[in-house]
Design an enzyme around this catalytic site. Structure first.
Site, PDB file in Angstrom:
ATOM      1  N   SER A   1      38.948 -22.254 -31.495  1.00 29.61           N
ATOM      2  CA  SER A   1      39.232 -22.478 -32.920  1.00 29.61           C
ATOM      3  C   SER A   1      40.263 -23.587 -33.124  1.00 29.61           C
ATOM      4  O   SER A   1      41.073 -23.880 -32.233  1.00 29.61           O
ATOM      5  CB  SER A   1      39.766 -21.194 -33.557  1.00 29.61           C
ATOM      6  OG  SER A   1      38.857 -20.137 -33.380  1.00 29.61           O
TER       7      SER A   1
HETATM    8  N1  SAM Z   1      39.760 -16.863 -29.930  1.00 26.19           N
HETATM    9  C1  SAM Z   1      38.941 -17.893 -29.320  1.00 26.19           C
HETATM   10  C2  SAM Z   1      39.733 -18.962 -28.668  1.00 26.19           C
HETATM   11  O1  SAM Z   1      40.954 -18.950 -28.769  1.00 26.19           O
HETATM   12  O2  SAM Z   1      39.105 -19.802 -28.011  1.00 26.19           O
HETATM   13  C3  SAM Z   1      37.952 -18.479 -30.285  1.00 26.19           C
HETATM   14  C4  SAM Z   1      36.762 -17.674 -30.311  1.00 26.19           C
HETATM   15  S1  SAM Z   1      35.269 -18.273 -30.940  1.00 26.19           S
HETATM   16  C5  SAM Z   1      35.656 -18.916 -32.533  1.00 26.19           C
HETATM   17  C6  SAM Z   1      34.533 -16.679 -31.270  1.00 26.19           C
HETATM   18  C7  SAM Z   1      34.082 -15.942 -30.031  1.00 26.19           C
HETATM   19  O3  SAM Z   1      33.638 -14.643 -30.437  1.00 26.19           O
HETATM   20  C8  SAM Z   1      32.938 -16.588 -29.284  1.00 26.19           C
HETATM   21  O4  SAM Z   1      33.306 -16.860 -27.965  1.00 26.19           O
HETATM   22  C9  SAM Z   1      31.819 -15.531 -29.355  1.00 26.19           C
HETATM   23  O5  SAM Z   1      31.018 -15.474 -28.185  1.00 26.19           O
HETATM   24  C10 SAM Z   1      32.616 -14.260 -29.548  1.00 26.19           C
HETATM   25  N2  SAM Z   1      31.898 -13.117 -30.127  1.00 26.19           N
HETATM   26  C11 SAM Z   1      31.026 -13.102 -31.168  1.00 26.19           C
HETATM   27  N3  SAM Z   1      30.614 -11.833 -31.409  1.00 26.19           N
HETATM   28  C12 SAM Z   1      31.260 -11.038 -30.499  1.00 26.19           C
HETATM   29  C13 SAM Z   1      31.243  -9.648 -30.242  1.00 26.19           C
HETATM   30  N4  SAM Z   1      30.523  -8.784 -30.955  1.00 26.19           N
HETATM   31  N5  SAM Z   1      32.018  -9.178 -29.237  1.00 26.19           N
HETATM   32  C14 SAM Z   1      32.777 -10.021 -28.491  1.00 26.19           C
HETATM   33  N6  SAM Z   1      32.819 -11.368 -28.695  1.00 26.19           N
HETATM   34  C15 SAM Z   1      32.065 -11.861 -29.680  1.00 26.19           C
END
Ligand code: SAM
Length: 212
Positions: free
Chosen positions: A64
């Site tokens: 992000s």
């Molecule tokens: N916090 C992260 C960082 O600092 O890099 C950014 C994360 S990215 C915007 C959102 C993440 O949520 C993705 O890697 C995606 O695969 C994950 N995601 C989506 N749905 C999810 C779920 N139900 N359980 C776990 N992870 C999930």
């Protein structure tokens, strides 16, 4: 030499992109000055690590925008002593920032490859108060509950009931909610009692979808 350049860029990122936009929480600002964001981007993207936007991390996902990471952690009111659950570890960057503030951080990622890379980064950097699980974060992490803060880094149509259940009394759940992909409202729920939650609307945001 390179490390010094990254340090200068990191301080500038915190001053210009984060503090100047209104993030005031000292814990968040200090933690973001400490965590090397260049270690959380894909190889070859290090020179862009301190730019004002998200970056690709593989599997169609992103690390992000730094300001959004700061906003989410400030809204979740992560404090020393807290037990934190993050849903959507991605690169592991936000979990690393929170690990510099809270007692313990549990983070869940659904893509095994991203989870493995994030784990390797935590180990290399010595962040030993973070635990990462590969799986569906909408179910939470019942064995480690209750949580003082639950920031969710992906947006879905509704608040997963398991996450509400795993919030401590006084705990904060911050989650993008909306039907549309990449257009949600950031909602903050504060648990007031076993059955009561106070809801605040923190404005429009654009997150990748929460799958689960
Ligand atoms: N916090 C992260 C960082 O600092 O890099 C950014 C994360 S990215 C915007 C959102 C993440 O949520 C993705 O890697 C995606 O695969 C994950 N995601 C989506 N749905 C999810 C779920 N139900 N359980 C776990 N992870 C999930």
């Amino acid at each position: 030499m390179l490390d010094l350049a990254h340090l200068r860029d990191r301080n500038r990122m915190v001053d210009v992109q984060i503090a100047r936009r209104g993030v005031r929480d000292r814990h968040v600002l200090d933690a973001m000055r400490r965590v090397p964001r260049e270690a959380f981007v894909e190889p070859g993207f290090e020179e862009f690590a301190y730019e004002d936007g998200p970056l690709p991390i593989g599997e169609g996902q992103t690390i992000s925008q730094p300001y959004i990471v700061a906003l989410m952690i400030e809204a979740s009111e992560v404090k020393p002593g807290d037990n934190v659950l993050e849903v959507g570890a991605g690169s592991g960057y936000a979990a690393a920032v929170m690990s510099q503030i809270a007692d313990r951080v549990y983070t869940i990622e659904r893509h095994p490859s991203l989870g493995n890379f994030a784990r390797q980064r935590f180990k290399k950097l010595g962040y030993d108060n973070i635990e990462l699980r590969v799986g569906d974060g909408t179910r939470g992490w019942p064995e480690a509950a209750p949580f003082d803060a639950i920031p969710v880094a992906a947006g879905g149509p509704e608040v997963p009931p398991a996450l509400k259940e795993q919030l401590a009394i006084g705990g904060r759940l911050v989650i993008p909610v909306g039907e549309e992909e990449r257009y949600q409202t950031l909602i903050k729920l504060t648990r007031k009692s076993d059955t009561q939650f106070e809801e605040e609307n923190l404005g429009a945001v654009a997150f990748v979808p929460l799958i689960g």
